[in-house]
Design an enzyme around this catalytic site. Structure first.
Site, mmCIF file in Angstrom:
data_model
loop_
_atom_site.group_PDB
_atom_site.id
_atom_site.type_symbol
_atom_site.label_atom_id
_atom_site.label_comp_id
_atom_site.label_asym_id
_atom_site.label_seq_id
_atom_site.Cartn_x
_atom_site.Cartn_y
_atom_site.Cartn_z
ATOM 1 N N GLU A 48 0.860 -1.190 0.000
ATOM 2 C CA GLU A 48 0.000 0.000 0.000
ATOM 3 C C GLU A 48 0.890 1.231 0.000
ATOM 4 O OE1 GLU A 48 -2.733 0.359 3.244
ATOM 5 O OE2 GLU A 48 -3.684 -1.594 2.899
ATOM 6 N N GLU A 92 -13.884 5.521 0.421
ATOM 7 C CA GLU A 92 -14.800 4.568 1.055
ATOM 8 C C GLU A 92 -15.463 5.210 2.275
ATOM 9 O OE1 GLU A 92 -12.815 0.576 1.415
ATOM 10 O OE2 GLU A 92 -11.188 1.689 0.459
ATOM 11 N N LYS A 106 -15.276 3.646 6.138
ATOM 12 C CA LYS A 106 -14.032 3.367 6.862
ATOM 13 C C LYS A 106 -14.033 4.165 8.157
ATOM 14 C CE LYS A 106 -10.163 2.213 5.436
ATOM 15 N NZ LYS A 106 -8.743 2.291 5.051
ATOM 16 N N GLU A 155 -9.148 8.626 6.344
ATOM 17 C CA GLU A 155 -9.404 7.215 6.046
ATOM 18 C C GLU A 155 -10.448 7.042 4.950
ATOM 19 O OE1 GLU A 155 -7.914 4.319 7.334
ATOM 20 O OE2 GLU A 155 -6.478 5.862 7.903
#
Length: 464
Positions: A266, A322, A325, A331
């Site tokens: 990541e 998203e 999250k 985040e």
């Protein structure tokens, strides 16, 4: 005879390294699914292809996603959930069952190439799972081998907090609580199986923690005249990413494993976040991700100062913003795409498209820390039933958190759940932010710089 054999071996290994580099230098994307408004898997695969990603990493073994990836040229990474690692370690047949259920039905039509056991396990407090991690990795690998699956590399992604020391890079050292008990057997496994050390590398986090000591351009791989020279090795660094990767490389070398390949599991930069978070904007996210893609796809490979010329295979985090999250606003803002499938900013993960073809980026407005008051209020569209529970929780914390909204008090509005919850959230956050309290409440709350106070009712705030 010996000379001829040596020449043949050199040629063979050169051929292998060239072929490996051709495959490995391609950049992929992490496909997280923590959103209630995301496109279907089949639509998502088309979007992944539109970004020219050659790999995709998912955080489970979602059957619909794996079916949607059939007969594409996309290499796939799947993941064993954290919560079943202990069971697999205790009962090997469960590991074999997991492989039979989640790998065998999809290969070879779906190009599963990486099988990650857990996600950032050594960042979690559960020490039992730490000790069971490598045994579970061995069990999964043995199952794959027993079923004749040779092309799938087994590993586990680790965050930078696996290091006890990372500066200077040559001083890279694994944490003492995992070095001998977990890292040494893990490195032995990765070395024996010719797998990768899967590493999550985010320059955003060290920079945002120390924005005065670390230059933003150095973290964004944008520095023109900023360098750092390691006093032990005399290696010169031009960006923070290389420093972080090399710290892990030196930590592995310190345990006797100098040549295990690193895979960037990541990396990325948030395109948005909360008011109390610095540098979270589209400009920085686009700049970092475009620069890292260019670095990782350059041929011949650039590598890092400790490993010049080595290929760093990689996944960019993440495909989507998203909305489910947990945690701070960042985040929910790492996506290359919005949930409707449109680009947050233009990017080509193949690294081929010239950046001069891109539209101008919006200028950043939060590269300096925000100064002023911030309130925590109910987020738009918050579920009313959940809101009542969150209000009750906030009011049960601290000392007099919700006194002003009690019946008859100056902030009471008996018919307004949202008003009471907003007051409670702001009051809670103002009391507990310094010790880790957040303005989140399972997605029911959001930060605002517009004072929600009304009349004689003054909402508590956080002042930065």
């Amino acid at each position: 005879m010996k000379t001829g054999l040596a020449s043949l071996l050199v040629a063979f290994f050169l051929l292998l390294s060239v072929a490996g580099a051709e495959i490995s230098s391609k950049v992929g994307v992490c496909y997280g699914q923590l959103g209630n408004n995301l496109p279907s898997p089949s639509q998502s695969v088309k979007l992944i292809q539109s970004l020219k990603a050659k790999r995709v990493k998912i955080y489970d073994a979602n059957p619909e996603i794996l079916k949607s990836l059939k007969n594409t040229d996309i290499q796939v990474s799947i993941m064993v959930p954290n919560e079943i690692i202990n069971n697999i370690s205790a009962t090997p047949s469960l590991g074999d069952q997991w492989v039979r259920n989640n790998v065998l039905p999809y290969i070879p039509e779906t190009k599963i190439r990486y099988l990650l056991v857990g996600n950032e396990i050594l960042s979690l407090p559960d020490k039992l799972t730490w000790s069971n991690l490598v045994p579970a990795m061995r069990i999964i690998k043995n199952s794959l081998r027993a079923h004749g699956v040779r092309k799938v590399k087994v590993g586990t992604p680790l965050a930078m907090d696996v290091l006890q020391s990372s500066f200077p890079p040559s001083n890279g050292t694994f944490r003492s609580d995992v070095s001998d008990s977990v890292m040494r057997p893990m490195l032995q496994f990765l070395n024996r199986t010719k797998s990768f050390f899967f590493l999550d590398v985010y320059t955003f986090f060290p920079w945002s923690s120390e924005p005065t000591n670390i230059k933003l351009d150095y973290a964004l791989l944008e520095a023109k005249n900023i360098t750092y020279t390691d006093p032990i090795t005399n290696l010169t660094y031009t960006n923070l990413f290389d420093q972080m990767v090399d710290a892990v490389i030196f930590a592995m070398k310190r345990l006797g494993y100098p040549n295990i390949r690193v895979f960037i599991a990541e990396t990325g930069w948030p395109n948005g976040g909360d008011y109390d978070q610095i540098g979270v904007n589209i400009y920085n996210a686009a700049t970092y991700n475009r620069n890292i893609v260019r670095k990782l796809t350059t041929k011949p490979a650039i590598g890092t100062p400790a490993r010049p010329g080595w290929v760093l295979p990689s996944f960019i985090f993440a495909l989507y913003n998203e909305n489910q999250k947990p945690g701070p606003g960042t985040e929910r803002h790492f996506g290359l795409l919005y949930p409707n499938g449109s680009n947050v900013y233009e990017i080509d993960l193949s690294g081929i498209e010239p950046e001069k073809e891109y539209e101008p980026l919006p200028k950043p407005t939060n590269n300096e820390p925000y100064k002023g008051k911030i309130w925590c209020v109910v987020a738009k569209g918050a579920n009313r039933t959940a809101l009542a529970s969150a209000l009750s929780y906030a009011c049960s914390q601290g000392n007099g958190t919700c006194n002003p909204i009690q019946p008859g008090k100056h902030c009471s509005k008996p018919d307004s759940l949202v008003w009471h919850a907003s007051y409670a959230f702001s009051s809670y956050w103002s009391q507990f932010k310094k010790i880790g309290g957040t303005c989140y409440f399972d997605g029911l709350a959001t930060q605002t710089i517009k004072d929600p106070s009304y009349g004689s009712c003054q909402f508590p705030s956080v002042t930065l």
